[in-house]
Design a protein around this motif. Sequence first.
Motif, PDB file in Angstrom:
ATOM      1  N   GLU A 108      -8.776   9.601   1.457  1.00  0.00           N
ATOM      2  CA  GLU A 108      -7.431   9.190   1.029  1.00  0.00           C
ATOM      3  C   GLU A 108      -7.271   9.369  -0.487  1.00  0.00           C
ATOM      4  N   LEU A 109      -8.283   8.933  -1.194  1.00  0.00           N
ATOM      5  CA  LEU A 109      -8.236   9.046  -2.658  1.00  0.00           C
ATOM      6  C   LEU A 109      -8.218  10.509  -3.085  1.00  0.00           C
ATOM      7  N   THR A 128       0.813  -1.220   0.000  1.00  0.00           N
ATOM      8  CA  THR A 128       0.000   0.000   0.000  1.00  0.00           C
ATOM      9  C   THR A 128       0.847   1.270   0.000  1.00  0.00           C
ATOM     10  N   GLN A 150      -6.502   1.001   1.839  1.00  0.00           N
ATOM     11  CA  GLN A 150      -5.822   2.287   2.009  1.00  0.00           C
ATOM     12  C   GLN A 150      -5.340   2.792   0.666  1.00  0.00           C
ATOM     13  N   GLY A 151      -5.715   4.008   0.386  1.00  0.00           N
ATOM     14  CA  GLY A 151      -5.246   4.636  -0.836  1.00  0.00           C
ATOM     15  C   GLY A 151      -5.761   3.940  -2.074  1.00  0.00           C
ATOM     16  N   LEU A 152      -4.972   4.013  -3.095  1.00  0.00           N
ATOM     17  CA  LEU A 152      -5.361   3.415  -4.357  1.00  0.00           C
ATOM     18  C   LEU A 152      -4.962   1.940  -4.336  1.00  0.00           C
ATOM     19  N   MET A 161      -4.856  11.947  -2.842  1.00  0.00           N
ATOM     20  CA  MET A 161      -3.998  11.548  -3.967  1.00  0.00           C
ATOM     21  C   MET A 161      -4.339  12.334  -5.219  1.00  0.00           C
ATOM     22  N   ASP A 219      -2.293   7.825 -13.745  1.00  0.00           N
ATOM     23  CA  ASP A 219      -3.211   6.741 -13.386  1.00  0.00           C
ATOM     24  C   ASP A 219      -4.232   7.219 -12.363  1.00  0.00           C
ATOM     25  N   ILE A 220      -3.756   8.041 -11.450  1.00  0.00           N
ATOM     26  CA  ILE A 220      -4.669   8.509 -10.409  1.00  0.00           C
ATOM     27  C   ILE A 220      -5.788   9.341 -11.021  1.00  0.00           C
ATOM     28  N   LEU A 221      -5.427  10.219 -11.948  1.00  0.00           N
ATOM     29  CA  LEU A 221      -6.459  11.054 -12.587  1.00  0.00           C
ATOM     30  C   LEU A 221      -7.125  10.332 -13.759  1.00  0.00           C
ATOM     31  N   GLU A 222      -6.643   9.099 -14.058  1.00  0.00           N
ATOM     32  CA  GLU A 222      -7.211   8.275 -15.136  1.00  0.00           C
ATOM     33  C   GLU A 222      -7.181   9.001 -16.476  1.00  0.00           C
ATOM     34  N   GLU A 239       3.202   1.822  -1.954  1.00  0.00           N
ATOM     35  CA  GLU A 239       3.667   2.071  -3.320  1.00  0.00           C
ATOM     36  C   GLU A 239       3.041   3.348  -3.883  1.00  0.00           C
ATOM     37  N   SER A 299     -12.794   1.889 -12.225  1.00  0.00           N
ATOM     38  CA  SER A 299     -11.410   1.659 -12.598  1.00  0.00           C
ATOM     39  C   SER A 299     -10.517   1.668 -11.360  1.00  0.00           C
ATOM     40  N   LYS A 300     -10.908   2.411 -10.307  1.00  0.00           N
ATOM     41  CA  LYS A 300     -10.095   2.424  -9.095  1.00  0.00           C
ATOM     42  C   LYS A 300     -10.336   1.170  -8.260  1.00  0.00           C
ATOM     43  N   ARG A 309     -13.641  16.250 -12.150  1.00  0.00           N
ATOM     44  CA  ARG A 309     -14.535  15.092 -12.039  1.00  0.00           C
ATOM     45  C   ARG A 309     -14.140  14.215 -10.861  1.00  0.00           C
ATOM     46  N   TYR A 337       1.802   5.803  -6.971  1.00  0.00           N
ATOM     47  CA  TYR A 337       1.225   5.565  -8.277  1.00  0.00           C
ATOM     48  C   TYR A 337       1.557   6.695  -9.234  1.00  0.00           C
ATOM     49  N   ASP A 364     -23.000  13.956 -14.527  1.00  0.00           N
ATOM     50  CA  ASP A 364     -21.596  13.676 -14.222  1.00  0.00           C
ATOM     51  C   ASP A 364     -21.414  12.382 -13.447  1.00  0.00           C
ATOM     52  N   TYR A 421     -19.366   9.644 -15.042  1.00  0.00           N
ATOM     53  CA  TYR A 421     -17.910   9.750 -14.959  1.00  0.00           C
ATOM     54  C   TYR A 421     -17.420   9.257 -13.600  1.00  0.00           C
ATOM     55  N   SER A 422     -18.207   9.559 -12.559  1.00  0.00           N
ATOM     56  CA  SER A 422     -17.823   9.124 -11.218  1.00  0.00           C
ATOM     57  C   SER A 422     -17.846   7.610 -11.118  1.00  0.00           C
TER      58      SER A 422
END
Lengths: 210, 305
Positions: A53-54, A3, B190-192, A57, A11-14, A5, B242-243, A30, A7, B232, B235-236
Amino acid sequence: MDTSERYNYYDILEINCHCPQHEVTTAYERSKLTYSGENPAIYTMFNESEARELLKMVEEAYSVLGNKTLRALYDEKIGQKRPIADLSFESLQTESKTVFSTLPKKPSNDRAQFVADKAIEDEFSATTHWDGTMLKKAREYRKLSHDALSNITKISVYYVKALEECDPKNLPAAVYVRGYVSQVAKVLALDEKKVCDSYMKIFKSNLEKK
Amino acid sequence: MSAKIFAVGAGKGGVGKTFISSSLAITLAKLHHSVLLVDFDLAGANVHTNLGMEPQKTSIQSFLNGEADLVNLSQPTSIPKLSMIQGVWQEWEQTPCRRGQGLQLVQEIRKLPFDFVVIDLGPGATATNLEIFSSADEKILVTNAEPTSVEKSYRFFEAWILKQVSENTTPDAYEKIKKAVQEFRAQKQQGLFSFRKYLNSTANVSFDHFDQMLSHPIRLVVNSCRSHQDQDLGYSVKSVCSKYFDLGIDYSGCVDYDNAVWHSIRNKEPFLIAKPFTKLSGQFLALAKHLSPSENHVIGIKAVI
């Protein structure tokens, strides 16, 4: 998985790493909308702390990708296969400063060459008769060319020259001339009122002579 | 060329599957394609009502019982170039769908001489629904902006992924994966994080078909949008998918809320026929073009030579 790691910001903003700047901003807006507040889209998928958390990021990714300079630097570093762990907003910002530390210096000021002379300055303060010749003398003492003076005062070179001739034929109405003289006097560090009054008297007498 | 099959599903009933599928079929028919609309809602078939037709004796049940061909079941509608196959109307006669019947249906449909076939599925990720969904050319998932239907859509995605996974592994490995998925859900994240990587590390399965799924992504349609936020939402949902799942989906478009829709259903007249010049018909046109970009669409009147 690990976790800790880090990124890729893309990738985070896709988004695609070649996308134009405005798409980065759209993607950021968005993502921000998705992971903040009570968006129904995260219901049953991410809880509040995960969403926070997201969001953190996302903000971090945008702090780099949203800035053109930092993004370019980031792309360069990614291209060099630098480990992503080294790349953060702070490290990129420091780096961006070191890259641009050797900016060329600004061209030096024309007035720097001026050498003060007590005798001449005393003469100026004693003079009560200010005509074009005196103005010219004061200008030359200040080591300013016609062009330089025109540059500072924004009075055209043509009028600057005409002022020194005290030639009403080439000058506009008296009220404008007074304005010019006062500006020139200010730049040449002379007593504005004294110079103006004296010059305008001479100017008006020249005007009548015509 | 065989027919292009659009399957329209949803995680939950009442989000507007039937409205979307019938309107999409009408839009395609208006673009001068021959279209077949199949009502495969085994629990509450009402495509015929949406098209303003009286229920007929024959239904898809005869096909499922092996009594009739699809060709004989298809009936013309009041809209030119649009035919339909009615869903199960007499529900007391209904027999549960067997495994493989969905696949059989799709295979039979492919033989039919239509440009497009739109299949209106029943709600939820039932085995038959998923079977048809995965063999269709375009998989359309309808949701609206309410948390209930969004949640059910995610459950649909999960079921869809597991179905894809189960097809490509042995039953043993599948059990292992199912356990891994449950653990993944319970775990504090946690996180991504990546569902795909998690499965890879825990269940030791590599997922190439995630990439396959990317080439034919699920098409998300958000129905009855009342605000920009609702629009919108697609998009969310895409971002969350994808996440969370590492699954790319396609947000194909939104359809606005319009009071005239229920009004036209009450009048037993298809909305796009009763109100052809509304914003909604534009949105359906955009949707149809998005779903079949390479087709030669003819807008307006086609000259007959």
